[in-house]
Motif scaffolding. Structure first.
Motif, PDB file in Angstrom:
ATOM      1  N   TYR A 109       2.437   4.470 -14.190  1.00 48.99           N
ATOM      2  CA  TYR A 109       3.185   5.010 -12.974  1.00 48.99           C
ATOM      3  C   TYR A 109       4.768   4.892 -13.058  1.00 48.99           C
ATOM      4  CZ  TYR A 109      -0.627   4.655  -9.696  1.00 48.99           C
ATOM      5  OH  TYR A 109      -1.828   4.896  -9.068  1.00 48.99           O
ATOM      6  N   GLY A 123      14.132   3.936  -4.284  1.00 50.45           N
ATOM      7  CA  GLY A 123      13.592   4.671  -3.055  1.00 50.45           C
ATOM      8  C   GLY A 123      12.456   5.463  -2.703  1.00 50.45           C
ATOM      9  N   ARG A 124      11.812   5.632  -3.773  1.00 52.33           N
ATOM     10  CA  ARG A 124      10.642   6.400  -3.869  1.00 52.33           C
ATOM     11  C   ARG A 124       9.423   5.671  -3.992  1.00 52.33           C
ATOM     12  NH1 ARG A 124      11.297  11.722  -4.734  1.00 52.33           N
ATOM     13  NH2 ARG A 124       9.463  12.050  -4.258  1.00 52.33           N
ATOM     14  N   GLY A 125       8.120   5.998  -3.678  1.00 57.24           N
ATOM     15  CA  GLY A 125       7.209   5.227  -4.184  1.00 57.24           C
ATOM     16  C   GLY A 125       6.705   5.362  -5.642  1.00 57.24           C
ATOM     17  N   LEU A 126       5.520   5.060  -6.103  1.00 55.12           N
ATOM     18  CA  LEU A 126       5.061   4.993  -7.236  1.00 55.12           C
ATOM     19  C   LEU A 126       4.317   6.519  -7.689  1.00 55.12           C
ATOM     20  CD1 LEU A 126       5.450   2.151  -6.687  1.00 55.12           C
ATOM     21  CD2 LEU A 126       4.001   1.554  -8.531  1.00 55.12           C
ATOM     22  N   GLN A 127       4.825   7.343  -8.627  1.00 52.62           N
ATOM     23  CA  GLN A 127       4.103   8.461  -8.850  1.00 52.62           C
ATOM     24  C   GLN A 127       3.229   8.083 -10.295  1.00 52.62           C
ATOM     25  OE1 GLN A 127       6.578  11.271 -10.909  1.00 52.62           O
ATOM     26  NE2 GLN A 127       5.666  13.068  -9.955  1.00 52.62           N
ATOM     27  N   LEU A 128       2.226   8.553 -10.167  1.00 49.59           N
ATOM     28  CA  LEU A 128       1.027   8.554 -10.929  1.00 49.59           C
ATOM     29  C   LEU A 128       1.078   9.316 -12.417  1.00 49.59           C
ATOM     30  CD1 LEU A 128      -1.613   6.876 -12.274  1.00 49.59           C
ATOM     31  CD2 LEU A 128      -3.005   8.581 -11.063  1.00 49.59           C
ATOM     32  N   LEU A 159       5.814   1.796 -14.869  1.00 45.82           N
ATOM     33  CA  LEU A 159       4.884   0.387 -14.721  1.00 45.82           C
ATOM     34  C   LEU A 159       3.519   0.860 -15.418  1.00 45.82           C
ATOM     35  CD1 LEU A 159       5.850  -0.198 -10.996  1.00 45.82           C
ATOM     36  CD2 LEU A 159       5.962  -1.769 -12.779  1.00 45.82           C
ATOM     37  N   PHE A 164      -0.150  -5.248 -11.668  1.00 48.07           N
ATOM     38  CA  PHE A 164       0.945  -4.282 -12.427  1.00 48.07           C
ATOM     39  C   PHE A 164       1.572  -5.480 -13.750  1.00 48.07           C
ATOM     40  CE2 PHE A 164       1.481  -0.572 -10.351  1.00 48.07           C
ATOM     41  CZ  PHE A 164       0.813  -0.917  -8.904  1.00 48.07           C
ATOM     42  N   GLY A 165       2.087  -4.544 -14.558  1.00 38.80           N
ATOM     43  CA  GLY A 165       2.928  -5.056 -15.504  1.00 38.80           C
ATOM     44  C   GLY A 165       4.311  -5.374 -14.943  1.00 38.80           C
ATOM     45  N   HIS A 214      11.867   3.237   6.183  1.00 41.15           N
ATOM     46  CA  HIS A 214      12.446   3.145   4.870  1.00 41.15           C
ATOM     47  C   HIS A 214      13.030   1.625   4.674  1.00 41.15           C
ATOM     48  CE1 HIS A 214      13.852   4.114   1.226  1.00 41.15           C
ATOM     49  NE2 HIS A 214      15.216   3.966   1.261  1.00 41.15           N
ATOM     50  N   PHE A 261      -4.745  -0.716   0.472  1.00 39.84           N
ATOM     51  CA  PHE A 261      -4.045  -1.822  -0.002  1.00 39.84           C
ATOM     52  C   PHE A 261      -2.535  -1.849   0.398  1.00 39.84           C
ATOM     53  CE2 PHE A 261      -7.204  -2.465  -3.396  1.00 39.84           C
ATOM     54  CZ  PHE A 261      -7.605  -1.383  -3.447  1.00 39.84           C
ATOM     55  N   TYR A 307       0.876  -3.603  -1.108  1.00 44.32           N
ATOM     56  CA  TYR A 307       1.472  -4.388  -2.348  1.00 44.32           C
ATOM     57  C   TYR A 307       2.669  -4.745  -1.967  1.00 44.32           C
ATOM     58  CZ  TYR A 307      -2.008  -2.371  -5.546  1.00 44.32           C
ATOM     59  OH  TYR A 307      -3.179  -2.308  -6.069  1.00 44.32           O
ATOM     60  N   GLN A 325       6.739  -6.208  -3.674  1.00 47.33           N
ATOM     61  CA  GLN A 325       7.512  -6.625  -4.732  1.00 47.33           C
ATOM     62  C   GLN A 325       8.580  -7.588  -4.358  1.00 47.33           C
ATOM     63  OE1 GLN A 325       9.126  -2.973  -6.829  1.00 47.33           O
ATOM     64  NE2 GLN A 325       9.082  -4.221  -8.725  1.00 47.33           N
ATOM     65  N   LEU A 354       5.275  -6.139  -8.913  1.00 48.05           N
ATOM     66  CA  LEU A 354       4.451  -5.813  -7.902  1.00 48.05           C
ATOM     67  C   LEU A 354       3.240  -6.426  -7.779  1.00 48.05           C
ATOM     68  CD1 LEU A 354       4.472  -1.920  -7.910  1.00 48.05           C
ATOM     69  CD2 LEU A 354       4.740  -3.307  -5.639  1.00 48.05           C
ATOM     70  N   GLU A 367      10.127  -5.500  -0.891  1.00 45.78           N
ATOM     71  CA  GLU A 367       9.818  -3.972  -0.895  1.00 45.78           C
ATOM     72  C   GLU A 367       8.291  -4.128  -0.729  1.00 45.78           C
ATOM     73  OE1 GLU A 367      11.470  -1.181  -3.433  1.00 45.78           O
ATOM     74  OE2 GLU A 367      11.160   0.418  -1.898  1.00 45.78           O
ATOM     75  N   PHE A 418       4.785  -1.799  -0.303  1.00 41.43           N
ATOM     76  CA  PHE A 418       4.250  -0.222  -0.622  1.00 41.43           C
ATOM     77  C   PHE A 418       2.777  -0.384   0.064  1.00 41.43           C
ATOM     78  CE2 PHE A 418       7.345   1.261  -3.221  1.00 41.43           C
ATOM     79  CZ  PHE A 418       7.864   0.242  -3.997  1.00 41.43           C
ATOM     80  N   THR A 445      -2.870   6.502  -4.555  1.00 42.47           N
ATOM     81  CA  THR A 445      -1.485   6.943  -4.145  1.00 42.47           C
ATOM     82  C   THR A 445      -0.749   6.124  -3.174  1.00 42.47           C
ATOM     83  OG1 THR A 445      -2.755   9.183  -3.996  1.00 42.47           O
ATOM     84  CG2 THR A 445      -0.735   9.160  -2.761  1.00 42.47           C
ATOM     85  N   PHE A 446       0.531   5.892  -3.470  1.00 46.36           N
ATOM     86  CA  PHE A 446       1.475   4.977  -3.038  1.00 46.36           C
ATOM     87  C   PHE A 446       2.445   5.616  -2.095  1.00 46.36           C
ATOM     88  CE2 PHE A 446       0.961   1.027  -5.311  1.00 46.36           C
ATOM     89  CZ  PHE A 446       0.141   1.308  -6.299  1.00 46.36           C
ATOM     90  N   GLY A 447       2.753   5.148  -1.034  1.00 45.21           N
ATOM     91  CA  GLY A 447       3.721   5.387   0.027  1.00 45.21           C
ATOM     92  C   GLY A 447       5.252   5.247  -0.679  1.00 45.21           C
ATOM     93  N   ASP A 448       6.194   5.708  -0.058  1.00 46.73           N
ATOM     94  CA  ASP A 448       7.518   5.409  -0.607  1.00 46.73           C
ATOM     95  C   ASP A 448       8.053   4.018  -0.699  1.00 46.73           C
ATOM     96  OD1 ASP A 448       8.867   8.867   0.191  1.00 46.73           O
ATOM     97  OD2 ASP A 448       7.708   8.208  -1.651  1.00 46.73           O
ATOM     98  N   GLY A 449       7.415   3.370   0.063  1.00 45.14           N
ATOM     99  CA  GLY A 449       7.781   1.801   0.382  1.00 45.14           C
ATOM    100  C   GLY A 449       8.723   1.622   1.410  1.00 45.14           C
TER     101      GLY A 449
END
Lengths: 112, 111
Positions: free
Chosen positions: A36, A41-46, A90, A103-104, B9, B34, B36, B38, B44, B88, B90, B100-104
């Motif tokens: 990822y 300010g953004r989420g995680l992108q696969l 990640l 996660f690592g 946000h 889920f 998560y 951090q 995370l 933070e 998620f 698929t994750f949200g922006d947190g």
């Protein structure tokens, strides 16, 4: 117990240089492995995921590639880095039941 | 395509205040959900998860989340936050092994 190792923790690379980030998992077999990217300010992108040796699925077109040469090893690579490749990468694994990710610690990549 | 939306946000609360972080997902099939967390300078880590059964799930550190299928929501709650909850958060939805994750949401708890 299962552990996941990711290195390096930080990396500063010039534009056009190659990249290799490594992730290994211990204490489990046949994990699902993921890369990822997390932007501020953004989420995680696969980016990539793998359900077995040599099996790689790419989620978004990009300048990166992934490989899984061994069951518990997942490598993220690039032949020529771009500025836009900067970010926090990640690695994660989950068992076959998909019961949440582990996660690592992540790699902060800065391309200059 | 699957998507996850987190409405806030940045949330700032005083200690002992109640917390609710919104999460909505868009997917018509079966998803696992889920949360998560951090903490500053840490990995995370999984806070709680919902697969099936009781829609109210409890996680670590006094957190809980409620799955409301009709609203496609999985909001995170805690009755009384502590300064150590600053982190933070998620939300994630998983289908076919991919999340698929949200922006947190960044939660800041003032002592």
């Amino acid at each position: 117990s299962q552990t996941i190792h990711q290195w390096p923790a930080t990396l500063v690379q010039p534009v056009g240089s190659p990249l290799s980030l490594e992730c290994t998992v211990e204490g489990t077999s046949n994990p699902n492995l993921y890369w990822y990217r997390q932007a501020a300010g953004r989420g995680l992108q696969l980016l990539f995921y793998s359900v077995g040796i040599g099996q790689i699925s790419s989620e978004v077109p990009q300048n990166l590639s992934a490989s899984r040469p061994q069951d518990r090893q997942f490598i993220l690579s690039s032949k020529k880095l771009l500025l836009s490749d900067s970010g926090f990468y990640l690695c994660a694994w989950t068992g076959q039941g998909g019961y949440g990710y582990t996660f690592g610690s992540g790699t902060r990549l800065t391309v200059v | 395509a699957q998507s996850v939306s987190q409405h806030n946000h940045h949330v700032i609360l005083s200690e002992a205040a109640s917390l609710e972080l919104g999460c909505n997902y868009s997917y018509g099939g079966t998803v696992n959900l889920f949360w998560y967390v951090q903490y500053p300078g840490q990995h995370l880590q999984l806070l709680l998860k919902y697969f099936s059964g009781d829609p109210l799930v409890k996680g670590i550190k006094g957190f809980e989340a409620e799955f409301i299928k009709s609203k496609f929501s999985f909001n995170l709650r805690k009755p009384s936050v502590q300064w150590s909850d600053t982190a933070e958060y998620f939300c994630a939805a998983t289908n076919a092994g991919k999340s698929t994750f949200g922006d947190g949401t960044t939660l800041t708890v003032k002592p």
